[in-house]
Design a protein around this motif. Structure first.
Motif, mmCIF file in Angstrom:
data_model
loop_
_atom_site.group_PDB
_atom_site.id
_atom_site.type_symbol
_atom_site.label_atom_id
_atom_site.label_comp_id
_atom_site.label_asym_id
_atom_site.label_seq_id
_atom_site.Cartn_x
_atom_site.Cartn_y
_atom_site.Cartn_z
ATOM 1 N N PHE A 5 0.838 -1.203 0.000
ATOM 2 C CA PHE A 5 0.000 0.000 0.000
ATOM 3 C C PHE A 5 0.872 1.251 0.000
ATOM 4 N N GLY A 6 1.905 1.257 0.817
ATOM 5 C CA GLY A 6 2.775 2.422 0.910
ATOM 6 C C GLY A 6 3.480 2.737 -0.394
ATOM 7 N N THR A 7 3.981 1.707 -1.062
ATOM 8 C CA THR A 7 4.648 1.898 -2.351
ATOM 9 C C THR A 7 3.669 2.457 -3.374
ATOM 10 N N MET A 8 2.446 1.949 -3.336
ATOM 11 C CA MET A 8 1.405 2.413 -4.252
ATOM 12 C C MET A 8 1.103 3.896 -4.018
ATOM 13 N N ILE A 9 0.956 4.296 -2.759
ATOM 14 C CA ILE A 9 0.666 5.700 -2.438
ATOM 15 C C ILE A 9 1.817 6.593 -2.905
ATOM 16 N N ALA A 10 3.033 6.186 -2.623
ATOM 17 C CA ALA A 10 4.205 6.979 -3.022
ATOM 18 C C ALA A 10 4.265 7.128 -4.545
ATOM 19 N N THR A 11 4.022 6.046 -5.258
ATOM 20 C CA THR A 11 4.057 6.078 -6.725
ATOM 21 C C THR A 11 2.972 6.997 -7.274
ATOM 22 N N LEU A 12 1.751 6.853 -6.754
ATOM 23 C CA LEU A 12 0.639 7.698 -7.217
ATOM 24 C C LEU A 12 0.907 9.169 -6.920
ATOM 25 N N ARG A 13 1.446 9.439 -5.739
ATOM 26 C CA ARG A 13 1.740 10.828 -5.359
ATOM 27 C C ARG A 13 2.775 11.431 -6.314
ATOM 28 N N LYS A 14 3.807 10.676 -6.594
ATOM 29 C CA LYS A 14 4.860 11.180 -7.484
ATOM 30 C C LYS A 14 4.350 11.358 -8.912
ATOM 31 N N GLU A 15 3.468 10.464 -9.354
ATOM 32 C CA GLU A 15 2.884 10.602 -10.691
ATOM 33 C C GLU A 15 2.087 11.898 -10.816
ATOM 34 N N LYS A 16 1.494 12.322 -9.711
ATOM 35 C CA LYS A 16 0.707 13.569 -9.690
ATOM 36 C C LYS A 16 1.593 14.786 -9.386
ATOM 37 N N ASN A 17 2.889 14.555 -9.241
ATOM 38 C CA ASN A 17 3.838 15.626 -8.890
ATOM 39 C C ASN A 17 3.432 16.363 -7.615
ATOM 40 N N LEU A 18 3.045 15.584 -6.620
ATOM 41 C CA LEU A 18 2.654 16.142 -5.330
ATOM 42 C C LEU A 18 3.709 15.806 -4.283
ATOM 43 N N THR A 19 3.871 16.688 -3.325
ATOM 44 C CA THR A 19 4.746 16.402 -2.192
ATOM 45 C C THR A 19 3.935 15.707 -1.111
ATOM 46 N N GLN A 20 4.625 15.132 -0.149
ATOM 47 C CA GLN A 20 3.916 14.537 0.985
ATOM 48 C C GLN A 20 3.120 15.604 1.723
ATOM 49 N N ALA A 21 3.689 16.796 1.835
ATOM 50 C CA ALA A 21 3.004 17.891 2.527
ATOM 51 C C ALA A 21 1.712 18.277 1.805
#
Length: 132
Positions: A5-21
């Motif tokens: 799940f964590g890898t999926m969230i990180a990948t999706l976030r990066k695909e959207k060019n979003l930061t964790q913040a």
């Protein structure tokens, strides 16, 4: 193999060019919480999953098509390691008894103890294989 799940969230976030913040702000959580999700140290609240899925333009079902629990794999690796160690001990005891007996450096009582330990390890190994 499916992503965690964590890898999926990180990948999706990066695909959207979003930061964790940025994800944290949109979700109403801290960036530390998002970091923990991405490292599989915690999981988002069940009620926030629809919002998270919406953020990544997917359904909750699509979001949940990930491997959440890696404990079974870890347990399998530990069991394999225990099995290997037990077989190694059994082999070592057998070889030690033969060598020390040939050198006449081993008393019968100690030889029986060593062989008993080796047999116990073989029994543990066999039991763990049958359990799988």
């Amino acid at each position: 193999m499916k992503k965690t799940f964590g890898t999926m969230i990180a990948t999706l976030r990066k695909e959207k060019n979003l930061t964790q913040a940025e994800v944290a702000e949109m979700m109403g959580v801290t960036d530390k919480a998002v970091s923990k999700w991405e490292r599989d140290l915690s999981f988002p609240d069940i009620n926030s999953l629809p919002k998270l899925a919406e953020l990544f333009d997917m359904t909750v079902d699509e979001l949940m098509q990930v491997k959440v629990d890696t404990k079974k794999e870890e347990n399998t690796k530990i069991a394999e390691m225990i099995n290997l160690v037990c077989k190694g001990i059994a082999l070592a005891m057998g070889i030690a008894v033969v060598v020390l007996s040939l050198l006449e450096e081993l008393e019968t009582e100690n030889a029986l103890r060593m062989l008993g330990l080796g047999l116990a390890c073989l029994a543990i190994s066999q039991f763990s294989q049958n359990k799988e």
